[in-house]
Design a protein around this motif. Structure first.
Motif, mmCIF file in Angstrom:
data_model
loop_
_atom_site.group_PDB
_atom_site.id
_atom_site.type_symbol
_atom_site.label_atom_id
_atom_site.label_comp_id
_atom_site.label_asym_id
_atom_site.label_seq_id
_atom_site.Cartn_x
_atom_site.Cartn_y
_atom_site.Cartn_z
ATOM 1 N N GLN A 468 0.902 -1.273 0.144
ATOM 2 C CA GLN A 468 0.059 0.072 0.034
ATOM 3 C C GLN A 468 0.884 1.182 0.062
ATOM 4 N N GLU A 469 0.157 2.505 -0.440
ATOM 5 C CA GLU A 469 1.125 3.710 -0.360
ATOM 6 C C GLU A 469 1.390 4.089 0.980
ATOM 7 N N SER A 470 2.657 4.179 1.552
ATOM 8 C CA SER A 470 2.986 4.584 2.739
ATOM 9 C C SER A 470 4.038 5.554 2.806
ATOM 10 N N TRP A 471 4.467 6.293 3.801
ATOM 11 C CA TRP A 471 5.517 6.966 4.046
ATOM 12 C C TRP A 471 6.794 6.390 3.477
ATOM 13 N N LEU A 472 6.768 4.923 3.511
ATOM 14 C CA LEU A 472 8.007 4.145 3.234
ATOM 15 C C LEU A 472 8.296 3.910 1.730
ATOM 16 N N GLU A 524 13.525 17.488 -2.725
ATOM 17 C CA GLU A 524 12.565 16.458 -2.567
ATOM 18 C C GLU A 524 13.315 15.102 -2.113
ATOM 19 N N ASP A 525 14.748 15.035 -2.569
ATOM 20 C CA ASP A 525 15.369 13.842 -2.073
ATOM 21 C C ASP A 525 15.781 13.909 -0.379
ATOM 22 N N VAL A 526 16.056 14.965 -0.322
ATOM 23 C CA VAL A 526 16.249 15.083 1.488
ATOM 24 C C VAL A 526 15.025 14.912 2.063
ATOM 25 N N ALA A 527 13.811 15.521 1.611
ATOM 26 C CA ALA A 527 12.517 15.382 2.201
ATOM 27 C C ALA A 527 12.193 13.964 2.461
ATOM 28 N N LYS A 532 11.107 9.394 5.761
ATOM 29 C CA LYS A 532 11.147 7.836 5.980
ATOM 30 C C LYS A 532 11.655 7.730 7.530
ATOM 31 N N ILE A 533 12.583 8.764 8.109
ATOM 32 C CA ILE A 533 13.035 8.518 9.449
ATOM 33 C C ILE A 533 11.845 9.005 10.494
ATOM 34 N N VAL A 534 11.291 9.990 10.239
ATOM 35 C CA VAL A 534 10.336 10.419 11.231
ATOM 36 C C VAL A 534 9.473 9.348 11.850
ATOM 37 N N PRO A 535 8.841 8.614 10.926
ATOM 38 C CA PRO A 535 7.792 7.506 11.501
ATOM 39 C C PRO A 535 8.696 6.560 12.350
#
Length: 621
Positions: A468-472, A524-527, A532-535
């Motif tokens: 599914q579509e997730s932040w990862l 966007e690459d850094v973002a 992916k780190i934040v969660p």
């Protein structure tokens, strides 16, 4: 260069100041050895002894282990012993349990009370010049009030409940101020009326607090009189008896407690050292703090007699003690390194006196203050002292003892910061905030659609949810920051991303915060990396709060994230509750049914031993 031995006697303000400066300068020089000798294994904050004597804090609040203060100073040998003799010819310091050769000697043994030969002071009076004095006086006051509560003779009872302080300098006024605030507790614990306890200041001079500006002294006097403290001026004490004091006028005051703070003289142990002395036994030194007539012997602190102006020796205050210690150390360094010596130049920034924990007067760098701001300034000055001696540990301990571990509202915040509450009632809130972050993290890691399908104890949907579509799995930033959207993406996707968040508290980011975020996430690459780190950070915060591990740090992280989300225009009012809840959990919520109850004390012991070594009651080289 031949090896040099520097011996410092006395770990007061002056001796500690000199030792630290010498240790810092010669920390990489194996040929320089520094020995600090004191009769105690701790440094006493002399300016706060009245707090111990007056029942406000416990002794450990104002005594600081020397090993902790000189942490990792490997070139300093600590010796706990009494100095009995100094042989200037052989250059040997003799103690009760050993002897120490020196090339340079620094005498910082401080002072002691001066009773001016007044009959009965030694036998019947109480002084306040050491930790032993403070503890002895405290126990006497507690025992006297306890006994007086059972006495039926009104005259004897009145005498027992009358407390007299001789001397209206800083020590005397601060001591009577502590008694003023302590008497309500003493009365309550012993079931008597607080009005029965009488407080008297007896001063031989016509004015009080003579080191203060007259207007400041008048404010202090007005406050004390208003609070019921009796002040007798022009009233020298000529005799101290067991149950009374006699004034020069012939008046007798019945009291079982006379606290003598009328004067200071040099440490009487130095009388046997064969050195030239001046007024009150203080040892004469020149502008370099070198003892008169002796080579490589320096005198500092309350012990030194050096006239900055004719007839005006260095004052016996903390600033002068530290500065004389620095001067002596600087000149020993100059002597060893072949540099030019430095003459002493006193720079004193003002004076402060507290009358209890809630009121004081101060004159600092031309500013005259009273009440709350004077007391706040005094606390700031004390904290500055800890930072000056590089002791973050004791700075934190000072804050705890003065603001949090306090009873009976005896601080400038009237007890509002006292931490004697039970943190058990924070447990449900801790678990709820922890679950909040755990759920937030799982939504982002696995996708909201998958996580919402998970039933209690049925985790199988998670393991098939990463498709599914997730932040990862996202290949473009899901953060609604317009500068991250490429030209091909367009503003429509930015708006689409923003719809994933509830109606935000802020409609758009403040300009200053947008500037910070652009530095942190310029493209966007850094973002995507940050996204992916934040969660996983959120997951760590959630789990830590649930199990009560590193709860304070986790609560700070929780609050920090929420503030960031607010200013990023990503947090709605529906989740804002978590911000004050996170702040509330910083009260040590992990100590109740949390791993912090076990882990933090263990961690503190291990880290303390690694960094400071093991504090001891006796130090030997």
């Amino acid at each position: 260069m031949p090896k040099k031995n520097i011996v410092v006697i006395g770990a007061g303000y002056a001796g500690l100041s000199a030792t630290r400066k010498l240790a810092k300068r010669f920390k990489k020089d194996p040929d320089i050895n520094i020995t600090l000798i004191d009769r105690h294994s701790y440094h006493t904050m002399m300016t706060e002894l009245h707090e111990v004597a007056g029942g406000r804090v416990e002794p450990e609040a104002v005594q600081y282990d020397l090993r902790r203060l000189l942490n990792r100073k490997k070139n300093v040998d600590l010796v706990t012993d009494n100095v009995t003799n100094v042989d200037h010819d052989k250059k040997i310091v003799t103690t009760e349990n050993g002897s120490y050769a020196y090339d340079y000697l620094v005498l910082g043994m401080g002072g002691e009370p001066n009773d001016f030969g007044t009959p009965g002071v030694k036998e019947n009076g109480f002084t306040l010049w050491s930790m032993e004095d403070a503890v002895r006086l405290r126990h006497h006051i507690e025992n006297t009030v306890q006994k007086a509560a059972l006495v039926r003779d009104p005259q004897k009872r009145k005498a027992m409940l009358t407390f007299a302080v001789c001397g209206s300098g800083f020590t005397g006024i601060e001591m009577v101020g502590e008694l003023l605030e302590w008497k309500d507790r003493l009365a309550k614990d012993n079931k008597i009326d607080a009005d029965e306890i009488s407080l008297i200041v007896v001063e031989a001079a016509p004015t009080i607090l003579n080191m203060l500006d007259r207007k400041d002294a008048a404010k202090a006097e007005k406050y004390m009189v208003k609070k019921g403290i009796k002040i007798l001026k022009d009233s020298p004490i000529v005799e101290v008896k067991e149950n009374s004091i006699t004034l020069k006028s012939g008046e007798s005051i019945a009291t079982h407690t006379l606290i003598w703070t009328a004067g200071v003289q040099a440490n009487s142990d130095t009388a046997e050292f064969g050195m030239e002395a001046a007024r009150a036994g203080r040892l004469v030194a020149n502008e370099y703090m070198e003892a008169k007539g002796l080579e490589n012997v320096y005198v500092i602190g309350d012990l030194v007699y050096f006239e900055e102006e004719e007839g005006k020796p260095t004052p016996q205050i903390v600033e002068a003690a530290e500065q004389t210690g620095h001067t002596a150390a600087a000149n020993i360094i100059a002597e060893i390194t072949g540099k030019e010596k430095h003459a002493y130049k006193g720079a004193y920034h003002g004076f402060m006196v507290s009358i209890g924990a809630r009121y004081g007067v101060a004159s600092v760098m031309g500013l005259h203050m009273s009440g709350f701001f004077a007391m706040l300034t005094k606390h700031m000055v004390n904290l500055y002292y800890f930072f000056g001696i590089r002791s973050g540990y004791y700075a934190c301990q000072y804050i705890l003892h003065e603001f949090f571990h306090i009873k009976d509202k005896r601080n400038i915040f009237r007890g509002h910061l006292s931490r004697y509450g039970n943190v058990l009632w924070s447990l449900p809130l801790r678990l709820y905030v922890g679950w909040f972050w755990f759920s937030e993290a799982m939504d982002k890691i696995f996708g909201n659609d998958v996580w919402s399908q998970v039933k209690l104890f049925d985790w199988s949907p998670l393991f098939k949810g990463l498709g599914q579509e997730s932040w990862l799995t996202a290949t473009t930033s899901k953060l609604p920051f317009e500068w991250l959207m490429s030209a091909t993406t367009g503003a429509s996707e930015a708006t689409e991303s923003a719809t994933e968040f509830a109606t935000p508290i802020f409609s758009h980011m403040p300009g200053w915060f947008e500037w910070i975020m652009k530095i942190m996430m310029p493209n966007e690459d850094v973002a995507l990396v940050m996204q992916k780190i934040v969660p996983f950070v959120e997951l760590a915060i959630g789990l830590a709060l649930v199990v009560g591990l590193f709860t304070w740090l986790s609560s700070v992280g929780s609050a920090g994230f929420l503030v960031m989300f607010v200013f990023s225009a990503m947090l709605g009012w529906d989740k804002f509750w978590a911000l004050p809840a996170s702040i509330a959990l910083m009260n040590g919520a992990g100590r109740a049914f949390g791993l912090d109850y076990y882990f933090i004390p263990w961690f503190q012991r291990k880290m303390g031993k690694w960094w400071y070594g093991t504090p001891r009651s006796i130090y030997k080289p």
